[in-house]
Scaffold this motif. Structure first.
Motif, short mmCIF file in Angstrom:
data_model
loop_
_atom_site.label_atom_id
_atom_site.label_comp_id
_atom_site.label_asym_id
_atom_site.label_seq_id
_atom_site.Cartn_x
_atom_site.Cartn_y
_atom_site.Cartn_z
N LEU A 201 -0.36 3.22 10.52
CA LEU A 201 0.22 4.46 10.00
C LEU A 201 -0.28 4.77 8.60
CD1 LEU A 201 3.91 4.04 11.26
CD2 LEU A 201 2.24 5.72 12.06
N ASP A 202 -0.47 3.74 7.80
CA ASP A 202 -0.91 3.94 6.42
C ASP A 202 -2.38 4.35 6.34
OD1 ASP A 202 -0.55 3.65 3.50
OD2 ASP A 202 -1.96 2.00 3.73
N SER B 296 -4.90 8.69 10.80
CA SER B 296 -4.63 10.12 10.71
C SER B 296 -3.33 10.46 11.45
CB SER B 296 -5.79 10.90 11.33
OG SER B 296 -5.89 10.58 12.72
N GLU B 297 -3.03 11.76 11.51
CA GLU B 297 -1.85 12.21 12.28
C GLU B 297 -1.99 11.84 13.75
OE1 GLU B 297 1.12 13.56 11.52
OE2 GLU B 297 0.56 12.98 9.50
N GLU B 298 -3.21 11.86 14.25
CA GLU B 298 -3.44 11.47 15.64
C GLU B 298 -3.04 10.02 15.85
OE1 GLU B 298 -7.10 11.37 18.92
OE2 GLU B 298 -7.48 11.85 16.82
N ALA C 100 -0.77 8.46 14.12
CA ALA C 100 0.69 8.40 14.01
C ALA C 100 1.35 8.70 15.35
CB ALA C 100 1.18 9.39 12.95
N ASP C 101 0.84 9.65 16.10
CA ASP C 101 1.44 10.01 17.39
C ASP C 101 1.46 8.83 18.35
OD1 ASP C 101 1.91 12.57 16.54
OD2 ASP C 101 0.12 13.43 17.48
N HIS D 260 3.79 5.94 17.10
CA HIS D 260 5.21 6.22 17.34
C HIS D 260 5.55 6.09 18.83
CE1 HIS D 260 5.85 7.07 13.24
NE2 HIS D 260 5.28 8.27 13.21
#
Length: 228
Positions: free
Chosen positions: A73-74, A77-79, A81-82, A85
């Motif tokens: 996560l750190d 990218s946002e991709e 993160a998805d 999660h």
């Protein structure tokens, strides 16, 4: 002057761990259902096995929760993160199933009654469904990210954290379970980080311990291999 690159994660050992999980949990419901009502001795053996493999998964996921997801996560990218999660959500579902399995195995162990036997087998089947889906997605999406964002030293720390939850007396069996379908090159790489005595003995001790264990549990030293 050339810049020395940091070695990145060799994720092949994760496939070996996943194969172990899918094989043992795939076989577990039938092994439980085959125990005759009132056969407390056999129920005790099978219950020990269920608790062992459940704890292996729990320790494995606890290590990912503590050391893998935060780094991805750190650094991603946002991709990233998805999918991270999504994996965290899977872990929550697996943990809920794990808690149900641990509850039912405790109730069944004492009496080997049919009601708790079947409830335990049902709980194992539910856990296995989530586990198969989770490991497949992790192999498809997370492991390529780990190769990109996680260093070899960090990956080793992840494995050490996971194995810290395994009692020392169970380590030869746990390694034997992993080695049963493991790639010899990957096994050699994993053991390269172990103490000298383990490096020398585990290639021989692990398979023998698992073969003896499998004969008692499955009636054969060569149980069916992972189909998932």
């Amino acid at each position: 002057m050339a810049i020395e690159q940091v070695p990145m994660a060799d994720i092949r050992d994760m496939y070996m761990a996943h194969i172990l999980m899918r094989r043992e949990f795939g076989l577990a419901p039938a092994v439980v259902r085959a125990v005759d009502e009132g056969d407390v001795s056999r129920a005790d053996l099978v219950a020990d096995h269920i608790e062992l493999i459940s704890d292996l998964v729990h320790s494995h996921h606890a290590a990912e929760d503590a050391l893998l997801w935060p780094k991805l996560l750190d650094r991603g990218s946002e991709e990233v993160a998805d999918i991270v999660h999504l994996m965290e959500g899977h872990h929550e579902a697996i943990d809920a199933a794990y808690q149900e399995v641990r509850r039912e195995v405790g109730l069944w162990r004492a009496t080997a009654g049919v009601v708790h036997r079947d409830a335990l087998a049902d709980a194992l089947e539910k856990l296995n469904v989530v586990l198969v889906e989770h490991t497949a997605l992790e192999e498809q999406h997370i492991l390529p990210l780990a190769e990109k964002y996680i260093t070899a030293a960090e990956w080793q720390e992840l494995g050490t954290h996971a194995m810290a939850g395994v009692p020392k007396k169970k380590l030869p069996l746990a390694f034997g379970m992993a080695m049963y379908e493991g790639d010899p090159e990957v096994i050699k790489e994993v053991l390269s980080f172990a103490p000298l005595m383990a490096r020398l003995t585990m290639p021989f001790v692990g398979p023998r311990v698992y073969a003896s264990y499998a004969r008692r549990l499955y009636g054969t030293a060569t149980p069916p291999r992972s189909a998932a």
